[in-house]
Enzyme design. Structure first.
Site, mmCIF file in Angstrom:
data_model
loop_
_atom_site.group_PDB
_atom_site.id
_atom_site.type_symbol
_atom_site.label_atom_id
_atom_site.label_comp_id
_atom_site.label_asym_id
_atom_site.label_seq_id
_atom_site.Cartn_x
_atom_site.Cartn_y
_atom_site.Cartn_z
ATOM 1 N N ASP A 1 0.868 -1.186 0.000
ATOM 2 C CA ASP A 1 0.000 0.000 0.000
ATOM 3 C C ASP A 1 0.904 1.235 0.000
ATOM 4 O OD1 ASP A 1 -3.017 0.932 0.620
ATOM 5 O OD2 ASP A 1 -1.595 2.258 1.645
ATOM 6 N N ASN B 1 -2.803 12.675 -4.464
ATOM 7 C CA ASN B 1 -3.851 13.081 -5.403
ATOM 8 C C ASN B 1 -4.400 14.452 -5.052
ATOM 9 O OD1 ASN B 1 -3.880 10.897 -7.188
ATOM 10 N ND2 ASN B 1 -5.267 9.700 -5.894
ATOM 11 N N ASP C 1 -1.341 9.064 -10.843
ATOM 12 C CA ASP C 1 -1.194 7.974 -11.813
ATOM 13 C C ASP C 1 0.280 7.742 -12.153
ATOM 14 O OD1 ASP C 1 -3.905 7.647 -11.874
ATOM 15 O OD2 ASP C 1 -4.211 8.661 -13.794
ATOM 16 N N GLU D 1 -4.475 2.071 -4.726
ATOM 17 C CA GLU D 1 -3.032 2.201 -4.523
ATOM 18 C C GLU D 1 -2.430 0.940 -3.902
ATOM 19 O OE1 GLU D 1 -4.932 4.227 -0.873
ATOM 20 O OE2 GLU D 1 -5.391 3.877 -2.985
#
Length: 280
Positions: A128, A136, A145, A171
């Protein structure tokens, strides 16, 4: 349909024989049309006369052949490429190019069964990316991304050809390491985390760079118990939760199932083995 750029006669014959034997073991004896399946394999560079010799030599006379002339070949080749592209898309993540959750689940089931039969180790890791939501929110989804794609590339580069790296969702990523015991898996994962930690990403405002860390949950199975894929994933997921809640940017090992099967009269007791191999 499949194709061969070069024709290895003995390998093809052996593969067709294996397929014939496998299909024969599942046959129901019914001759109804609804229970009939046609299987095609495209073989380049083989003439009808050559196939006749091969089928007699390897007892493959029950395989039906259909010569393809120059006018039909381009259409069949296009059809084959379309099937290959669709098959790839159903088992790969569009952003990272890694296997997707569907491919991960299927492969894990296969590797668990292989581990049970051969009594070989199987390690599972779930990753993770730490504080990914803030990436983000701060730098935008395109930058997020980019981080995901970069981690996927690093994960793919670090692993062996016969490991399976997958995007597990969002993620989260996962890694199946067939044949790897706990010590070897830990060494690989710690190296991966260290290398990814050193990567610098450009801030979208142009004001410097930022880096990203990763937390990992790891579990290992040695084929000695009747564990399911769901149970293995939960063990790795629980270890990941511990890694996230105790500081992040680290590898945590789950409870080891094979430790419970250690006889009481062994020199090193079960809890000591858990400490030695799992770091607990």
């Amino acid at each position: 349909m499949d194709k061969l750029s070069q024709f290895p006669e003995n390998e093809l014959a052996a593969e067709l024989a294996r397929l014939q034997e496998e299909l024969g073991s599942h046959a129901t004896g019914s001759t109804d049309a609804e229970n009939t399946l046609w299987i095609f394999r495209q073989i380049q560079g083989v003439s009808s006369d050559q196939w006749e010799d091969i089928s007699q030599k390897y007892d493959l006379g029950n395989w039906l052949t259909l010569p393809i002339d120059g006018s039909a070949y381009p259409q069949l080749k296009q059809f084959q490429e379309t099937l290959e592209r669709l098959a790839y898309q159903t088992e790969h993540d569009a952003l990272t190019g890694l296997a997707n959750r569907r491919a991960f689940d299927r492969t894990l089931d296969i590797e668990i069964e292989r581990s049970k039969r051969a009594k070989t180790p199987l390690s599972i890791a779930i990753f993770d990316l730490d504080n990914f939501k803030s990436i983000n929110d701060t730098y935008g989804h395109p930058k997020g991304d980019e981080v995901l794609a970069t981690f996927a590339k690093k994960l793919q580069k670090t692993t062996r050809r016969y490991d399976l790296a997958a995007r597990y969702g969002g993620e989260e990523f996962a890694l199946i390491m067939a044949g790897s015991g706990l010590v070897k898996a830990q060494r690989l994962l710690r190296r991966l985390l260290g290398e990814f930690r050193e990567i610098e990403f450009e801030r979208t405002d142009g004001d410097g760079t930022f880096s990203v860390t990763t937390s990992v949950g790891l579990t290992c199975f040695k084929g000695s118990s009747g564990v399911t894929a769901e149970e293995l994933v939960k063990l790795a997921d629980d270890a990941l939760y511990e890694a996230k809640t105790t500081g992040k940017d680290q590898v945590k090992v789950s409870k080891l199932l094979f430790v419970d099967n250690v006889p009481n009269d062994t020199l090193v007791q079960a809890n000591e083995k858990q400490f030695l191999f799992g770091g607990k």
